[in-house]
Design a protein around this motif. Sequence first.
Motif, PDB file in Angstrom:
ATOM      1  N   TYR A  43      20.963  -9.940 -48.291  1.00  0.00           N
ATOM      2  CA  TYR A  43      19.791  -9.894 -49.164  1.00  0.00           C
ATOM      3  C   TYR A  43      18.748 -10.919 -48.760  1.00  0.00           C
ATOM      4  N   SER A  44      19.152 -11.991 -48.072  1.00  0.00           N
ATOM      5  CA  SER A  44      18.227 -13.054 -47.708  1.00  0.00           C
ATOM      6  C   SER A  44      17.669 -12.819 -46.307  1.00  0.00           C
ATOM      7  N   GLN A  45      16.414 -13.245 -46.110  1.00  0.00           N
ATOM      8  CA  GLN A  45      15.778 -13.080 -44.813  1.00  0.00           C
ATOM      9  C   GLN A  45      16.512 -13.898 -43.758  1.00  0.00           C
ATOM     10  N   LEU A  46      16.585 -13.369 -42.547  1.00  0.00           N
ATOM     11  CA  LEU A  46      17.149 -14.082 -41.414  1.00  0.00           C
ATOM     12  C   LEU A  46      16.165 -15.148 -40.953  1.00  0.00           C
ATOM     13  N   LEU A  47      16.677 -16.343 -40.667  1.00  0.00           N
ATOM     14  CA  LEU A  47      15.845 -17.451 -40.215  1.00  0.00           C
ATOM     15  C   LEU A  47      16.165 -17.778 -38.759  1.00  0.00           C
ATOM     16  N   TYR A  48      15.191 -18.350 -38.065  1.00  0.00           N
ATOM     17  CA  TYR A  48      15.308 -18.574 -36.621  1.00  0.00           C
ATOM     18  C   TYR A  48      14.818 -19.974 -36.283  1.00  0.00           C
ATOM     19  N   MET A  49      15.627 -20.695 -35.508  1.00  0.00           N
ATOM     20  CA  MET A  49      15.270 -22.052 -35.094  1.00  0.00           C
ATOM     21  C   MET A  49      15.573 -22.209 -33.601  1.00  0.00           C
TER      22      MET A  49
ATOM     23  N   GLY B 249      26.877 -13.428 -53.822  1.00  0.00           N
ATOM     24  CA  GLY B 249      27.147 -14.846 -53.602  1.00  0.00           C
ATOM     25  C   GLY B 249      25.925 -15.631 -53.197  1.00  0.00           C
ATOM     26  N   ILE B 250      25.300 -15.294 -52.067  1.00  0.00           N
ATOM     27  CA  ILE B 250      24.043 -15.910 -51.633  1.00  0.00           C
ATOM     28  C   ILE B 250      23.012 -14.794 -51.568  1.00  0.00           C
ATOM     29  N   VAL B 251      21.972 -14.922 -52.358  1.00  0.00           N
ATOM     30  CA  VAL B 251      20.964 -13.863 -52.462  1.00  0.00           C
ATOM     31  C   VAL B 251      19.588 -14.380 -52.045  1.00  0.00           C
ATOM     32  N   GLY B 252      19.159 -15.503 -52.610  1.00  0.00           N
ATOM     33  CA  GLY B 252      17.859 -16.065 -52.255  1.00  0.00           C
ATOM     34  C   GLY B 252      17.846 -16.585 -50.825  1.00  0.00           C
ATOM     35  N   THR B 253      16.729 -16.398 -50.137  1.00  0.00           N
ATOM     36  CA  THR B 253      16.598 -16.846 -48.748  1.00  0.00           C
ATOM     37  C   THR B 253      16.650 -18.365 -48.657  1.00  0.00           C
ATOM     38  N   PRO B 254      17.482 -18.924 -47.771  1.00  0.00           N
ATOM     39  CA  PRO B 254      17.514 -20.379 -47.584  1.00  0.00           C
ATOM     40  C   PRO B 254      16.188 -20.898 -47.011  1.00  0.00           C
ATOM     41  N   VAL B 255      16.077 -22.207 -46.917  1.00  0.00           N
ATOM     42  CA  VAL B 255      14.940 -22.843 -46.259  1.00  0.00           C
ATOM     43  C   VAL B 255      15.486 -23.940 -45.357  1.00  0.00           C
ATOM     44  N   ILE B 256      14.821 -24.149 -44.222  1.00  0.00           N
ATOM     45  CA  ILE B 256      15.272 -25.132 -43.233  1.00  0.00           C
ATOM     46  C   ILE B 256      14.243 -26.237 -43.097  1.00  0.00           C
ATOM     47  N   ASP B 257      14.716 -27.472 -43.121  1.00  0.00           N
ATOM     48  CA  ASP B 257      13.905 -28.644 -42.785  1.00  0.00           C
ATOM     49  C   ASP B 257      14.283 -29.058 -41.369  1.00  0.00           C
TER      50      ASP B 257
ATOM     51  N   TYR C 185      14.635  -9.144 -35.572  1.00  0.00           N
ATOM     52  CA  TYR C 185      15.959  -9.329 -36.147  1.00  0.00           C
ATOM     53  C   TYR C 185      15.995  -8.634 -37.510  1.00  0.00           C
ATOM     54  N   VAL C 186      16.933  -7.706 -37.657  1.00  0.00           N
ATOM     55  CA  VAL C 186      16.927  -6.794 -38.795  1.00  0.00           C
ATOM     56  C   VAL C 186      18.173  -7.000 -39.646  1.00  0.00           C
ATOM     57  N   PRO C 187      18.012  -7.370 -40.930  1.00  0.00           N
ATOM     58  CA  PRO C 187      19.150  -7.436 -41.842  1.00  0.00           C
ATOM     59  C   PRO C 187      19.518  -6.053 -42.337  1.00  0.00           C
ATOM     60  N   THR C 188      20.779  -5.830 -42.662  1.00  0.00           N
ATOM     61  CA  THR C 188      21.219  -4.533 -43.173  1.00  0.00           C
ATOM     62  C   THR C 188      22.240  -4.732 -44.286  1.00  0.00           C
TER      63      THR C 188
END
Length: 577
Positions: free
Chosen positions: A63-69, A142-150, A531-534
Amino acid sequence: MKHCFSALAFLPLGLAAQPAVLMYHNDPGRTGANLQETELTTSSVNVGNFGKIYSRPVDDQLYSQLLYMPSVDIPGRGVHNVLFAATVNDTVYAFDADYADQTGPLWKRSFLSPGVVPVSHADLSAAGSCGGNYNDFSGNMGIVGTPVIDPTPYPGSSEGDQGTIYLVARTKESGRFFQRLHALDVRTGAERPNSPTIITASVAGTGAGSANGQVAFNPLTQNQRPGLALVNGVVYIGWASHCDLGPYHGWLMGYDATTLQQLVVFNDTPDGSNGGIWMGGSPPSYDEAGNLFLSTGNGTIGANGNPSDTRNRGESFLKLTRSGSTMNVTSFFTPFNYQDLENGDVDLGSAGLLLMPGSGGTQLAVGAGKQGRLYVVDRDNMGGVQAGSDSQIIQSVDVNLNNKIMGGPVYWEGPGGVRKFYVWAANTSLKAYTFVGPGFNVTPQNSTMSASNPGAMLSVSSNGNTAGTGIVWAMCPTNDANQQVVTGVLRALNAENITQELWNSTQNSTRDPIGSYAKFNQVTVTNGRVYVPTFSNKILVYGGIQTPVIPAAPDSLTSTAVSKTQVHLVWADNANN
């Protein structure tokens, strides 16, 4: 420790500049745009040159967007461009984002253990949500909201630290329900000091569910749907409800990013009810001064017969300004027909607020709701509420009345400074509106195809405003996705002329299919990849189909930073992973 940053500005030593995606919809204004994409263009994205190149297995829905670093130095594994994923089974993954054969995670973190399981739709059904048949989520949550990265080093960390990923995980433990804020090292997945912290809160109020003059946060019924926002050292988290199971309220809480101590708690209906903050998954947007901008759903408006009282603010756009432990409503907008919106369950808060860049003296915010109407407001003087009309705001635009807008608009300034925002409501076509000042041309350009409920979730990629590089990426359901899992299709459209579809995932049905559509989720586009979530327990990776096949990666990379163009890319042989 600096926490207010551009998500596309992270530049590790030893690696050419590559755009990171460290937050939902790419930047603080939630434009959804990556303006540093040089490989994917309107001429290169077509069925002959572009398609699915590999996949990554995960343990549940995304459910959460994929993040890239980029250029993360993983201990014992070398430097990798890293893709972060969080599933509804309470698992966080860090994957190599480049090597097709590196299917296993660089690290994986589960928050489950014997007796600790993710909250599921069965728990909400048992609580009475949707008449005892809760299917807004088809399984776990369990984890639904998109995380954030510092991306800055954590205070007191060892040399070489590269940042922290923040997320909320929900668990059921011996019949009790918990929500926790976690702070994890991006290099290892290890918990930071003081992590996790159990989320609890209460505010003074006489509203729904109150007792002894206090309204308490309920970790079961409050849905942590919006992504997290990291603003000036504070992690902000928002909540709505599950299927309007009451009593509930719209909550926003802020936690110190280092100590994880709760700093501020805001409830948008303390003397009323509802007012959920969910925004189709979007976090609050924020400006340079740290003001937050968000929209709220069906709920109480005003107090003591005064609809302008800021004490209760359902059905509203809000500008929030923190002062110590208090969050103040410093501006708001509520549509004149708010009672009709309430009566018809067509709440305003189904999509987030986009802060339009470079809009001159008046800084604009653009948002929408389930009525199918877009609103353009001065973000610092939103207009409040008035009887009879919304003439006090910059503009309102009927996109497709009575068809929901559930994915926020996205924005791109193209060749010649032509500025557009794009929105795709349910059961209608993609629309592109051109800024003409002070608002937008009300006659949009329309795509040639439509999308079922809830419409399409959008992203934009381009090489700045260079002609021939702007692409609108749309994740579309093939059927009505309300209360059920359906198949999906990914579309790429020319951002300069959205009547031109460049490619879609059904054109080569053997190589490119999406599988199960990830509701309210959009793709992440960076560094020549999509990058595609499913909901098929997979991450799909699309890019250029190149030959010849370059040899596979070694089992362990050196610690020397390398760019994607310097490493192997296994394409055709892995197209059907």
